[in-house]
Design an enzyme around this catalytic site. Structure first.
Site, PDB file in Angstrom:
ATOM      1  N   SER A  51      20.804  18.655  49.294  1.00 23.73           N
ATOM      2  CA  SER A  51      22.049  18.884  48.562  1.00 23.73           C
ATOM      3  C   SER A  51      21.934  20.036  47.567  1.00 23.73           C
ATOM      4  O   SER A  51      22.899  20.784  47.367  1.00 23.73           O
ATOM      5  CB  SER A  51      22.496  17.605  47.853  1.00 23.73           C
ATOM      6  OG  SER A  51      21.501  17.155  46.931  1.00 23.73           O
ATOM      7  N   CYS A  81      24.357  11.394  54.191  1.00 24.09           N
ATOM      8  CA  CYS A  81      23.143  11.589  53.395  1.00 24.09           C
ATOM      9  C   CYS A  81      23.397  12.649  52.319  1.00 24.09           C
ATOM     10  O   CYS A  81      24.125  12.398  51.367  1.00 24.09           O
ATOM     11  CB  CYS A  81      21.966  11.917  54.297  1.00 24.09           C
ATOM     12  SG  CYS A  81      20.353  11.695  53.486  1.00 24.09           S
ATOM     13  N   ARG A 139      15.109   9.993  52.913  1.00 26.39           N
ATOM     14  CA  ARG A 139      15.306  10.462  51.534  1.00 26.39           C
ATOM     15  C   ARG A 139      16.753  10.240  51.113  1.00 26.39           C
ATOM     16  O   ARG A 139      17.406  11.120  50.542  1.00 26.39           O
ATOM     17  CB  ARG A 139      14.925  11.939  51.396  1.00 26.39           C
ATOM     18  CG  ARG A 139      13.465  12.231  51.636  1.00 26.39           C
ATOM     19  CD  ARG A 139      13.180  13.722  51.506  1.00 26.39           C
ATOM     20  NE  ARG A 139      13.478  14.201  50.167  1.00 26.39           N
ATOM     21  CZ  ARG A 139      13.760  15.470  49.861  1.00 26.39           C
ATOM     22  NH1 ARG A 139      13.792  16.379  50.819  1.00 26.39           N
ATOM     23  NH2 ARG A 139      14.002  15.831  48.621  1.00 26.39           N
ATOM     24  N   HIS A 188      22.025   8.692  58.475  1.00 31.31           N
ATOM     25  CA  HIS A 188      22.304   9.731  59.468  1.00 31.31           C
ATOM     26  C   HIS A 188      22.895   9.120  60.742  1.00 31.31           C
ATOM     27  O   HIS A 188      22.162   8.804  61.679  1.00 31.31           O
ATOM     28  CB  HIS A 188      21.014  10.483  59.813  1.00 31.31           C
ATOM     29  CG  HIS A 188      20.447  11.282  58.693  1.00 31.31           C
ATOM     30  ND1 HIS A 188      20.650  12.634  58.561  1.00 31.31           N
ATOM     31  CD2 HIS A 188      19.678  10.913  57.633  1.00 31.31           C
ATOM     32  CE1 HIS A 188      20.030  13.072  57.482  1.00 31.31           C
ATOM     33  NE2 HIS A 188      19.436  12.047  56.901  1.00 31.31           N
ATOM     34  N   GLU A 190      24.421  10.586  63.028  1.00 32.05           N
ATOM     35  CA  GLU A 190      24.318  11.521  64.155  1.00 32.05           C
ATOM     36  C   GLU A 190      23.031  11.337  64.945  1.00 32.05           C
ATOM     37  O   GLU A 190      22.869  11.915  66.019  1.00 32.05           O
ATOM     38  CB  GLU A 190      24.412  12.969  63.639  1.00 32.05           C
ATOM     39  CG  GLU A 190      23.184  13.497  62.919  1.00 32.05           C
ATOM     40  CD  GLU A 190      23.075  13.065  61.464  1.00 32.05           C
ATOM     41  OE1 GLU A 190      22.190  13.563  60.760  1.00 32.05           O
ATOM     42  OE2 GLU A 190      23.878  12.211  61.033  1.00 32.05           O
TER      43      GLU A 190
END
Length: 207
Positions: A51, A81, A139, A188, A190
């Site tokens: 980020s 995330c 994370r 996640h 995906e």
């Protein structure tokens, strides 16, 4: 019926996996790096990644304010995330001076579940689906506070003190939320072949 055009924030993060998931559901997908690309899309995905790097690159490329504007104007957006952090109005344990695009009335804790070595997978029950979602946490953040208009879609139990497994040392931590046309997960979706969350997002785009 025309397929929606979905942009994937492509300055940093897990872009390819989201593109493949959205294309599998019939969406037209655009990698978004510039304001003119952002202006073409009906919805936006902000992927997992880092980020702090995302916001720095958005500032360097001069598009951070454009993302803030489109999201504040109601652009349906799905953050996963790091993308959840980018949508959050407030951050705990962020880097010094870290900012976000905002729009989601939540407080998130960055890297809440620990470092890369603390990554894990879990079957997470959702209020929106009859069966749990297989979730991969890397994370990952979690949501510590939600505003009155935020719907909690999923939580996971967390042991607050690793030295004990007593029930009173466990607490549920929020890992998926929705606020209007904004959707966010700590994990996640995906990763793997479960496309239900991407389908849920496309339904928000079509509303």
């Amino acid at each position: 019926m025309t397929s929606p055009t979905i942009g994937v924030f492509a300055l940093q993060g897990d872009v390819r996996e989201h593109v493949q998931a959205l294309q599998a559901l019939g969406a037209d997908v655009v990698a978004v790096r510039r304001e003119e690309e952002l202006d073409r899309v009906d919805g936006l995905v902000i992927p997992g990644g880092e980020s702090t790097t995302m916001i720095k690159l958005a500032d360097v490329f001069g598009v951070a304010d454009a993302f803030r504007r489109r999201i504040s104007e109601g652009l349906p957006t799905f953050g996963t995330c790091a993308g959840m952090i980018m949508l959050a109005d407030r951050i705990v344990d962020g880097a010094d001076g870290q900012t976000t695009f905002g729009g989601l009335d939540v407080t998130v804790r960055r890297n809440a579940f620990g470092r890369q070595v603390d990554s894990f997978e879990a079957q997470v029950p959702f209020t929106t689906f009859p069966d749990p979602v297989h979730a991969v946490f890397i994370r990952a953040p979690w949501v510590e506070q939600v505003g009155p208009d935020v719907e909690v879609l999923a939580s996971v139990p967390v042991v607050l003190d690793a030295a004990t497994d007593d029930d009173d040392e466990r607490a549920d931590r929020i890992v998926a939320v929705r606020q209007g046309a904004l959707l966010a997960t700590s994990f996640h979706p995906e990763v793997g072949d479960d496309l239900r969350l991407h389908r849920l997002f496309l339904d928000l785009v079509d509303m």
